[in-house]
Design a protein around this motif. Structure first.
Motif, PDB file in Angstrom:
ATOM      1  N   VAL A   1       0.815  -1.212   0.000  1.00 32.40           N
ATOM      2  CA  VAL A   1       0.000   0.000   0.000  1.00 32.40           C
ATOM      3  C   VAL A   1       0.851   1.266   0.000  1.00 32.40           C
ATOM      4  O   VAL A   1       0.523   2.261  -0.646  1.00 32.40           O
ATOM      5  CB  VAL A   1      -1.007   0.012   1.178  1.00 32.40           C
ATOM      6  N   HIS A   2       1.951   1.212   0.686  1.00 31.30           N
ATOM      7  CA  HIS A   2       2.869   2.348   0.723  1.00 31.30           C
ATOM      8  C   HIS A   2       3.329   2.657  -0.703  1.00 31.30           C
ATOM      9  O   HIS A   2       3.282   3.788  -1.168  1.00 31.30           O
ATOM     10  CB  HIS A   2       4.062   1.977   1.616  1.00 31.30           C
ATOM     11  N   LYS A   3       3.740   1.595  -1.390  1.00 37.01           N
ATOM     12  CA  LYS A   3       4.211   1.717  -2.761  1.00 37.01           C
ATOM     13  C   LYS A   3       3.138   2.337  -3.665  1.00 37.01           C
ATOM     14  O   LYS A   3       3.419   3.160  -4.534  1.00 37.01           O
ATOM     15  CB  LYS A   3       4.528   0.313  -3.266  1.00 37.01           C
TER      16      LYS A   3
ATOM     17  N   ILE B   1      -1.511   4.248  -1.131  1.00 39.98           N
ATOM     18  CA  ILE B   1      -2.859   4.080  -0.568  1.00 39.98           C
ATOM     19  C   ILE B   1      -2.780   4.200   0.962  1.00 39.98           C
ATOM     20  O   ILE B   1      -1.991   3.508   1.591  1.00 39.98           O
ATOM     21  CB  ILE B   1      -3.425   2.694  -0.947  1.00 39.98           C
ATOM     22  N   PRO B   2      -3.593   5.072   1.560  1.00 40.19           N
ATOM     23  CA  PRO B   2      -3.547   5.156   3.020  1.00 40.19           C
ATOM     24  C   PRO B   2      -4.167   3.928   3.689  1.00 40.19           C
ATOM     25  O   PRO B   2      -5.070   3.305   3.138  1.00 40.19           O
ATOM     26  CB  PRO B   2      -4.360   6.408   3.339  1.00 40.19           C
ATOM     27  N   THR B   3      -3.661   3.612   4.867  1.00 40.36           N
ATOM     28  CA  THR B   3      -4.230   2.529   5.681  1.00 40.36           C
ATOM     29  C   THR B   3      -4.920   3.176   6.873  1.00 40.36           C
ATOM     30  O   THR B   3      -4.392   4.127   7.449  1.00 40.36           O
ATOM     31  CB  THR B   3      -3.102   1.599   6.185  1.00 40.36           C
ATOM     32  N   ASN B   4      -6.081   2.672   7.196  1.00 39.29           N
ATOM     33  CA  ASN B   4      -6.812   3.209   8.352  1.00 39.29           C
ATOM     34  C   ASN B   4      -7.049   2.070   9.352  1.00 39.29           C
ATOM     35  O   ASN B   4      -7.716   1.100   9.032  1.00 39.29           O
ATOM     36  CB  ASN B   4      -8.154   3.777   7.863  1.00 39.29           C
ATOM     37  N   ILE B   5      -6.447   2.192  10.523  1.00 38.60           N
ATOM     38  CA  ILE B   5      -6.652   1.183  11.574  1.00 38.60           C
ATOM     39  C   ILE B   5      -7.947   1.533  12.295  1.00 38.60           C
ATOM     40  O   ILE B   5      -8.105   2.658  12.784  1.00 38.60           O
ATOM     41  CB  ILE B   5      -5.483   1.199  12.598  1.00 38.60           C
ATOM     42  N   ARG B   6      -8.886   0.588  12.344  1.00 41.21           N
ATOM     43  CA  ARG B   6     -10.203   0.877  12.945  1.00 41.21           C
ATOM     44  C   ARG B   6     -10.575  -0.206  13.957  1.00 41.21           C
ATOM     45  O   ARG B   6     -10.028  -1.302  13.936  1.00 41.21           O
ATOM     46  CB  ARG B   6     -11.268   0.911  11.839  1.00 41.21           C
ATOM     47  N   ASN B   7     -11.533   0.111  14.797  1.00 46.30           N
ATOM     48  CA  ASN B   7     -11.955  -0.805  15.853  1.00 46.30           C
ATOM     49  C   ASN B   7     -13.355  -1.348  15.567  1.00 46.30           C
ATOM     50  O   ASN B   7     -14.330  -0.588  15.579  1.00 46.30           O
ATOM     51  CB  ASN B   7     -11.930  -0.048  17.190  1.00 46.30           C
ATOM     52  N   THR B   8     -13.452  -2.647  15.343  1.00 48.63           N
ATOM     53  CA  THR B   8     -14.743  -3.284  15.059  1.00 48.63           C
ATOM     54  C   THR B   8     -15.739  -3.072  16.203  1.00 48.63           C
ATOM     55  O   THR B   8     -16.944  -2.995  15.986  1.00 48.63           O
ATOM     56  CB  THR B   8     -14.526  -4.808  14.840  1.00 48.63           C
ATOM     57  N   ASN B   9     -15.206  -2.967  17.425  1.00 52.85           N
ATOM     58  CA  ASN B   9     -16.102  -2.805  18.571  1.00 52.85           C
ATOM     59  C   ASN B   9     -16.417  -1.342  18.880  1.00 52.85           C
ATOM     60  O   ASN B   9     -17.133  -1.048  19.837  1.00 52.85           O
ATOM     61  CB  ASN B   9     -15.481  -3.481  19.796  1.00 52.85           C
TER      62      ASN B   9
ATOM     63  N   ILE C   1      -4.818   6.912  10.862  1.00 50.28           N
ATOM     64  CA  ILE C   1      -4.563   6.883   9.413  1.00 50.28           C
ATOM     65  C   ILE C   1      -3.057   6.844   9.186  1.00 50.28           C
ATOM     66  O   ILE C   1      -2.315   7.626   9.787  1.00 50.28           O
ATOM     67  CB  ILE C   1      -5.110   8.153   8.722  1.00 50.28           C
ATOM     68  N   ILE C   2      -2.639   5.927   8.322  1.00 51.91           N
ATOM     69  CA  ILE C   2      -1.217   5.852   7.957  1.00 51.91           C
ATOM     70  C   ILE C   2      -1.122   6.322   6.507  1.00 51.91           C
ATOM     71  O   ILE C   2      -1.784   5.752   5.633  1.00 51.91           O
ATOM     72  CB  ILE C   2      -0.690   4.415   8.063  1.00 51.91           C
ATOM     73  N   THR C   3      -0.354   7.375   6.278  1.00 52.35           N
ATOM     74  CA  THR C   3      -0.278   7.927   4.918  1.00 52.35           C
ATOM     75  C   THR C   3       1.167   8.118   4.483  1.00 52.35           C
ATOM     76  O   THR C   3       2.084   7.991   5.283  1.00 52.35           O
ATOM     77  CB  THR C   3      -0.945   9.316   4.821  1.00 52.35           C
ATOM     78  N   LEU C   4       1.311   8.462   3.221  1.00 55.57           N
ATOM     79  CA  LEU C   4       2.636   8.706   2.664  1.00 55.57           C
ATOM     80  C   LEU C   4       3.220  10.000   3.233  1.00 55.57           C
ATOM     81  O   LEU C   4       4.331  10.050   3.701  1.00 55.57           O
ATOM     82  CB  LEU C   4       2.466   8.840   1.146  1.00 55.57           C
ATOM     83  N   ASN C   5       2.417  11.051   3.155  1.00 59.61           N
ATOM     84  CA  ASN C   5       2.850  12.355   3.642  1.00 59.61           C
ATOM     85  C   ASN C   5       1.744  12.923   4.507  1.00 59.61           C
ATOM     86  O   ASN C   5       0.581  12.711   4.215  1.00 59.61           O
ATOM     87  CB  ASN C   5       3.032  13.345   2.484  1.00 59.61           C
ATOM     88  N   ALA C   6       2.150  13.638   5.521  1.00 61.75           N
ATOM     89  CA  ALA C   6       1.129  14.279   6.336  1.00 61.75           C
ATOM     90  C   ALA C   6       1.737  15.503   6.976  1.00 61.75           C
ATOM     91  O   ALA C   6       2.919  15.506   7.319  1.00 61.75           O
ATOM     92  CB  ALA C   6       0.643  13.316   7.411  1.00 61.75           C
ATOM     93  N   PRO C   7       0.939  16.555   7.141  1.00 60.27           N
ATOM     94  CA  PRO C   7       1.463  17.696   7.890  1.00 60.27           C
ATOM     95  C   PRO C   7       1.649  17.267   9.347  1.00 60.27           C
ATOM     96  O   PRO C   7       1.061  16.269   9.771  1.00 60.27           O
ATOM     97  CB  PRO C   7       0.339  18.737   7.771  1.00 60.27           C
TER      98      PRO C   7
END
Ligand code: ASP
Length: 438
Positions: free
Chosen positions: A253-255, A258-266, A274-280
């Motif tokens: 996904v990094h390549k 595409i951002p990854t979003n860690i979420r909680n089912t509960n 959110i894990i992204t390539l670039n972020a302020p």
């Protein structure tokens, strides 16, 4: 149309109640068209993970022991979910086939992979979605390494029609169709592969926590959540031991950006991390993103006057480690000293050999070994823009009475790494956290 790939971990699919939560999450956003399930995980603290039970069955068969009791526990997990949700899929026929293959001496990877395979059959039926066997689209080369490009092509072709699909996590196959798994926790990688193949807008990784925390909650009371982290920062944090996501899941996904979003089912309305390539830089925590560390390192320092002008000095020192099968973790150097930081457990059995080789090949003035050292990384994309970060960090440590044994700042200015005695590990993390966050 925007596509979202979701991956649900074992605790998110541990029983019928959890399946119901997953279904409602999937139906909440019509962009969620692809789902990667793990095998059923623990329902309560002392419960078994189905994957562990499958490995156990395999061991029992290998040792000539009876595996029926273990298999019954596995079968009951799937049968219960199937019955409670009123599913139509013939899961007992699928279980019979798995049972017979295990009894017939199927290899460990095949056995373990059935955890996700069977869960995928249930989830596909529950959602009314297509089931795609990962063995057909995730390809390993003869050395067991993922063939990322061929996999991407096969997966993209299989999903090109846009039909909502369930792809079981954790496994794929060699060219001859023999099933092979990733390392433990590898369903995260499958999710990332699917996200890349369909060019997802986001890869949602649903688990039982609401994202990453800035520090280990066993050390820091109630640490803040990280709302946004870059892939590079996460790489540093997870290398240092912070783990929620399989490390190899970042690459596809990094390549692809595409951002990854860690979420909680509960807690599905929580935005997670959110894990992204670039972020302020994070507005709330402008300087640091997180702190992570590990204990149990040994630092070998080699000192020799005029070391810098001696051609091949570093190579000879490192060769002593390489020749004895010890890989180094960090390499801070001074003018006349070179420190090699290695895992204490890896050095212990070959310590004398390594030291003797260094002495023989480089004739150092002094060579010392410090054991029981911790390495702690303070990571933050905001560090570059904030002057005084190092001063703040070291004054916090000095106020807490902690002796800094090693300093290493990554060339990217993304982290400051300190080495302290294992006994100071927890206090160092607390002191740094308090200096920057509280
Ligand atoms: N079920 C596998 C494991 O327990 C893979 C995964 O859950 O990601 O490691």
């Amino acid at each position: 149309m925007k596509k979202i790939v979701t991956k649900f971990g074992g605790s998110s699919l541990a029983d019928a109640g959890q399946f119901a939560k997953v279904r409602s999450i999937l139906l909440m956003d019509e962009a969620r068209q692809y789902v990667v399930p793990s095998a059923p995980g623990r329902r309560f603290k002392t419960d078994d993970k189905v994957t562990d039970l499958l490995y156990k069955c395999h061991r029992q068969v290998e040792n000539g022991e009876d595996f029926e009791e273990t298999f019954d526990l596995i079968a009951a997990r799937y049968m219960d979910i199937c019955e409670e949700l009123g599913l139509k899929v013939d899961i007992s026929a699928a279980l019979d086939e798995v049972h017979d293959r295990i009894a017939g001496g199927a290899n460990a990877d095949y056995c373990a992979s059935r955890g996700e395979y069977l869960n995928g059959l249930l989830l596909a039926d529950y959602m009314g979605w297509r089931f795609l066997d990962a063995a057909q689209v995730i390809r390993f080369d003869d050395d067991g390494a993922l063939d990322a490009e061929l996999t991407n092509t096969l997966m993209a072709e299989a999903l090109a029609d846009g039909v909502p699909t369930v792809v079981p996590g954790f496994f794929g196959a060699y060219a001859d169709g023999t099933v092979h798994t990733f390392s433990r926790g590898g369903s995260d990688i499958t999710g990332a592969i699917v996200a890349r193949a369909v060019n997802a807008a986001v890869y949602e990784n649903w688990t039982d926590v609401s994202g990453f925390l800035m520090a280990d909650p066993r050390i820091v009371d109630d640490p803040r959540e990280i709302s946004v982290v870059t892939y590079k920062e996460l790489r540093e944090l997870s290398y240092m031991g912070a783990s929620v996501l399989h490390e190899d899941a970042m690459f596809p996904v990094h390549k692809a950006g595409i951002p990854t979003n860690i979420r909680n089912t509960n807690d599905p309305t929580h935005p997670g991390t959110i894990i992204t390539l670039n972020a302020p830089a994070d507005a709330k925590n402008p300087t640091i993103t997180g702190i992570a560390g590990r204990k149990g390192f040994s630092i070998v320092s080699v000192e020799k006057a005029m070391m810098n002008s001696e051609l091949g000095f570093g190579r000879k020192v490192l060769a002593a480690f390489e020749d004895n099968g010890v890989s180094f973790e960090h390499l801070p150097t001074g003018i006349d000293t070179m420190c090699v930081v290695v895992a204490g457990a890896a050095l212990a059995p070959v310590r004398e050999k390594v030291l003797a080789q260094i002495v023989a090949s480089t004739s150092p003035d002094i060579i010392t070994v410090h054991d029981y050292m911790s390495i702690i990384a303070t990571v933050g994309r905001g560090m570059v823009n904030n002057c005084g970060t190092a001063a703040r960090l070291f004054s916090a440590m000095s106020k807490a009475g902690i002796n800094v044994r090693m300093i290493d700042q990554g060339s990217s200015e993304l982290s400051i790494i300190v080495g302290v005695d294992d006994a100071d590990y927890e206090n160092t993390i607390k002191a740094i956290y308090n200096a920057f966050v509280r």
